[in-house]
Design an enzyme around this catalytic site. Structure first.
Site, mmCIF file in Angstrom:
data_model
loop_
_atom_site.group_PDB
_atom_site.id
_atom_site.type_symbol
_atom_site.label_atom_id
_atom_site.label_comp_id
_atom_site.label_asym_id
_atom_site.label_seq_id
_atom_site.Cartn_x
_atom_site.Cartn_y
_atom_site.Cartn_z
ATOM 1 N N ASN A 195 0.867 -1.175 0.000
ATOM 2 C CA ASN A 195 0.000 0.000 0.000
ATOM 3 C C ASN A 195 0.908 1.230 0.000
ATOM 4 O O ASN A 195 1.519 1.562 1.012
ATOM 5 C CB ASN A 195 -0.880 -0.030 1.253
ATOM 6 C CG ASN A 195 -1.865 1.125 1.300
ATOM 7 O OD1 ASN A 195 -1.814 2.036 0.469
ATOM 8 N ND2 ASN A 195 -2.743 1.094 2.284
ATOM 9 N N LYS A 255 3.464 0.783 3.032
ATOM 10 C CA LYS A 255 3.055 -0.184 4.054
ATOM 11 C C LYS A 255 3.077 -1.551 3.398
ATOM 12 O O LYS A 255 2.697 -1.675 2.232
ATOM 13 C CB LYS A 255 1.583 0.075 4.446
ATOM 14 C CG LYS A 255 1.380 0.877 5.679
ATOM 15 C CD LYS A 255 -0.103 0.769 6.066
ATOM 16 C CE LYS A 255 -0.583 2.064 6.657
ATOM 17 N NZ LYS A 255 -2.014 2.145 6.799
ATOM 18 N N ARG A 312 -2.730 -2.167 -3.387
ATOM 19 C CA ARG A 312 -3.928 -1.355 -3.181
ATOM 20 C C ARG A 312 -3.872 -0.174 -4.159
ATOM 21 O O ARG A 312 -2.901 0.568 -4.201
ATOM 22 C CB ARG A 312 -3.955 -0.825 -1.752
ATOM 23 C CG ARG A 312 -5.143 0.064 -1.546
ATOM 24 C CD ARG A 312 -5.142 0.715 -0.206
ATOM 25 N NE ARG A 312 -6.394 1.442 -0.054
ATOM 26 C CZ ARG A 312 -6.536 2.487 0.724
ATOM 27 N NH1 ARG A 312 -5.531 2.948 1.416
ATOM 28 N NH2 ARG A 312 -7.692 3.094 0.808
ATOM 29 N N HIS A 368 -13.131 2.724 -0.006
ATOM 30 C CA HIS A 368 -13.057 1.763 1.105
ATOM 31 C C HIS A 368 -13.737 0.443 0.723
ATOM 32 O O HIS A 368 -14.214 -0.291 1.597
ATOM 33 C CB HIS A 368 -13.758 2.295 2.380
ATOM 34 C CG HIS A 368 -12.998 3.372 3.075
ATOM 35 N ND1 HIS A 368 -13.620 4.445 3.660
ATOM 36 C CD2 HIS A 368 -11.676 3.535 3.302
ATOM 37 C CE1 HIS A 368 -12.712 5.238 4.208
ATOM 38 N NE2 HIS A 368 -11.521 4.716 4.001
ATOM 39 N N GLY A 379 -12.719 5.520 10.307
ATOM 40 C CA GLY A 379 -11.302 5.671 10.644
ATOM 41 C C GLY A 379 -10.949 7.129 10.457
ATOM 42 O O GLY A 379 -11.811 8.009 10.562
ATOM 43 N N ARG A 437 -10.885 15.879 6.512
ATOM 44 C CA ARG A 437 -11.710 16.156 5.318
ATOM 45 C C ARG A 437 -13.110 16.589 5.741
ATOM 46 O O ARG A 437 -13.661 16.062 6.710
ATOM 47 C CB ARG A 437 -11.812 14.911 4.440
ATOM 48 C CG ARG A 437 -10.546 14.620 3.671
ATOM 49 C CD ARG A 437 -10.645 13.297 2.928
ATOM 50 N NE ARG A 437 -9.713 12.329 3.473
ATOM 51 C CZ ARG A 437 -9.735 11.030 3.194
ATOM 52 N NH1 ARG A 437 -10.640 10.533 2.378
ATOM 53 N NH2 ARG A 437 -8.852 10.224 3.731
ATOM 54 N N ARG A 492 -9.277 9.943 19.476
ATOM 55 C CA ARG A 492 -8.920 9.650 20.883
ATOM 56 C C ARG A 492 -8.661 10.941 21.650
ATOM 57 O O ARG A 492 -9.160 11.134 22.761
ATOM 58 C CB ARG A 492 -7.645 8.806 20.941
ATOM 59 C CG ARG A 492 -7.886 7.337 20.835
ATOM 60 C CD ARG A 492 -6.593 6.617 20.620
ATOM 61 N NE ARG A 492 -5.966 7.079 19.367
ATOM 62 C CZ ARG A 492 -5.121 6.372 18.659
ATOM 63 N NH1 ARG A 492 -4.733 5.207 19.082
ATOM 64 N NH2 ARG A 492 -4.630 6.837 17.531
ATOM 65 N N GLY A 508 -10.571 2.171 12.838
ATOM 66 C CA GLY A 508 -10.020 2.671 14.102
ATOM 67 C C GLY A 508 -11.056 3.172 15.095
ATOM 68 O O GLY A 508 -11.080 2.729 16.251
ATOM 69 N N GLU A 546 -14.103 0.365 15.607
ATOM 70 C CA GLU A 546 -13.744 -0.843 16.370
ATOM 71 C C GLU A 546 -13.405 -0.524 17.817
ATOM 72 O O GLU A 546 -13.527 -1.387 18.684
ATOM 73 C CB GLU A 546 -12.526 -1.527 15.720
ATOM 74 C CG GLU A 546 -12.850 -2.190 14.400
ATOM 75 C CD GLU A 546 -11.600 -2.697 13.685
ATOM 76 O OE1 GLU A 546 -10.658 -3.145 14.347
ATOM 77 O OE2 GLU A 546 -11.582 -2.633 12.434
ATOM 78 N N ASN A 547 -12.971 0.721 18.064
ATOM 79 C CA ASN A 547 -12.384 1.000 19.383
ATOM 80 C C ASN A 547 -13.175 1.910 20.305
ATOM 81 O O ASN A 547 -12.892 1.959 21.494
ATOM 82 C CB ASN A 547 -10.986 1.597 19.205
ATOM 83 C CG ASN A 547 -10.024 0.592 18.616
ATOM 84 O OD1 ASN A 547 -9.846 -0.481 19.169
ATOM 85 N ND2 ASN A 547 -9.451 0.919 17.474
ATOM 86 N N GLU A 551 -8.410 -5.184 5.330
ATOM 87 C CA GLU A 551 -8.329 -4.884 3.896
ATOM 88 C C GLU A 551 -7.166 -5.629 3.245
ATOM 89 O O GLU A 551 -7.251 -6.058 2.098
ATOM 90 C CB GLU A 551 -8.148 -3.369 3.717
ATOM 91 C CG GLU A 551 -9.383 -2.596 4.138
ATOM 92 C CD GLU A 551 -9.114 -1.126 4.393
ATOM 93 O OE1 GLU A 551 -8.578 -0.790 5.474
ATOM 94 O OE2 GLU A 551 -9.451 -0.313 3.530
#
Ligand code: ADP
Length: 407
Positions: free
Chosen positions: A7, A14, A91, A180, A210, A241, A285, A331, A334-335, A386
């Protein structure tokens, strides 16, 4: 089959080395700040010692060579030869109208990715660079492009057309594409594996929350609408964004502040969203902590974020005339129990009832049901993957097998 997933961003690469047989991660890592004085190089083998160091990595070709030399280093014991890697999955953010599936990379695919540069100027150029660098480093194995847009190819015209003169669609392909796709595909397939309902009869709303965020309406296994549009700028409020805004704001700003095009672009893509609303930061967070400490700007940003998610959920229930499952992933999804709760609060009219205890006590890395037993709509937290979708598609295409390992 051992597949390397790449990616590539403008200054980062990545990677994940995945064994598709048992869907396990063998090693992953990231090289950031490529081209800067010192790049950050991280490798995380599943059965080994994580490493992190800084050194000069001039370009994407050097980054790919660094990844391969790490994987091949006998001390790390990951692979013995480049031939152990049987395919590379890349990707690619924008496939335009051409790609409704992943594609084996050849000259025509490279050309099509380049043709979509105008549509995704931040993403497609580095994606292409990554493919070229990886093909140079691993010339003898198949490379496969997996597009973020492909899953949304099933959108009907009434969902993908904008209320603009039709000639603009014909001439420039101005339409909604949706993004996505690999994540929405993966989490919806995870749901199909656990439900007894036939896929054809299920209606799913997938919320990928995310730093970038989008919601998709998935009816009978097919994407029928998505909050992201012509580019990944529209829809939900994101980290930096703006999401949906009235386009007249742009004319107004040009007049009032005499902003040139590039400043407008930066304003909407990099200085808006949670960052712009809070004036504090883009990381959810941090905003939650500050809001708890009484910072009203951070609370305001969170409120706007959740209000928009809730509105899209309602709108997609209408689009599909029902909903069996709402899935939270990525992110934030899920959290954060707090954000999930705010997004589905007061939706009991639609048959959505959250079980607070379940929502507050989810098991990480697993599929969790967070709705009550008598909720008409199931609400789930499903960890996305992904990279696994990209690896499996690459393996499937590389071995020219027509059989999907999913459903
Ligand atoms: P992307 O892949 O688009 O960069 P991620 O899916 O990694 O983004 O999500 C990043 C977002 O998830 C950040 O806003 C981060 O603050 C948020 N996040 C991660 N963990 C939590 C948490 N425990 N509570 C709230 N938000 C979280």
């Amino acid at each position: 089959m051992l597949v390397l997933v790449i990616n590539c961003g403008s200054s980062s690469v990545k990677y994940n080395l995945i064994e598709t047989e048992d869907k396990s991660d063998v090693c992953k890592g990231i090289i950031e700040r490529i081209g800067a004085v010192t790049a950050i190089v991280k490798h995380e083998p599943t059965n080994g010692k994580k490493t992190k160091d800084s050194r000069t990595i001039n370009n994407h070709v050097d980054a790919l060579n660094e990844i391969l030399s790490y994987l091949l280093n006998a001390d790390n014991g990951i692979i013995n030869s480049p031939d152990d890697i049987k395919a590379v999955g890349h990707r690619v953010v924008h496939g335009g109208e051409d790609f409704k599936d992943s594609a084996l990379v050849d000259e025509s695919v490279l050309e099509a990715i380049e043709q979509a540069f105008d549509l995704a100027p931040l993403h497609n150029p580095p994606n292409l660079k990554g493919i070229q660098a990886a093909r140079e480093a691993l010339p003898n194995i198949p490379h496969v492009a997996v597009f973020d847009t492909a899953f949304h190819h099933s959108l009907p015209a009434k969902a993908y057309l904008y209320g603009l003169p039709h000639r603009l669609y014909r001439r420039y392909k101005i339409r909604k594409y949706g993004f996505h796709g690999t994540s929405h595909y993966y989490v919806s397939r995870q749901y199909y594996q656990m439900t007894e309902k036939p896929v054809k009869e299920t209606k799913v709303i997938s919320c990928h929350l995310g730093n970038g965020a989008s919601i998709a309406a998935i009816d009978g296994g097919k994407s029928v609408d998505c909050s992201m549009g012509f580019t990944p700028l529209s829809g939900l409020v994101m980290g930096t964004r703006c999401g949906d805004i009235d386009p007249s704001i742009l004319f107004y700003l040009v007049e009032k502040e005499e902003l040139p095009l590039n400043s407008l672009h930066a304003l909407l893509n990099r200085h808006s969203g949670l960052l712009g609303l809070s004036g504090y930061g883009s990381d959810m967070r941090d905003l939650i902590v500050e809001a708890e400490n009484g910072d009203r700007r951070c609370q305001r940003a969170i409120d706007v974020f959740c209000h928009r998610v809730k509105q899209y959920i309602g709108s997609y229930v209408a689009t599909m005339n029902g909903c069996d499952s709402i899935i939270f992933t990525a992110g934030i999804g899920e959290n954060s129990a707090y954000i999930r709760k705010k997004c589905v609060r007061e939706l009991d009219y639609l048959g959505i009832k959250l079980d607070e205890e379940r929502n507050n006590n989810i098991k990480r890395g697993e599929i969790n049901r967070i709705s009550t037993d008598n909720s008409r709509v199931e609400v789930l937290v499903v960890p996305t993957n992904e990279e696994l979708v990209i690896a499996i598609d690459a393996a499937k295409i590389a071995s020219a097998s027509k059989q999907s390992p999913w459903i």
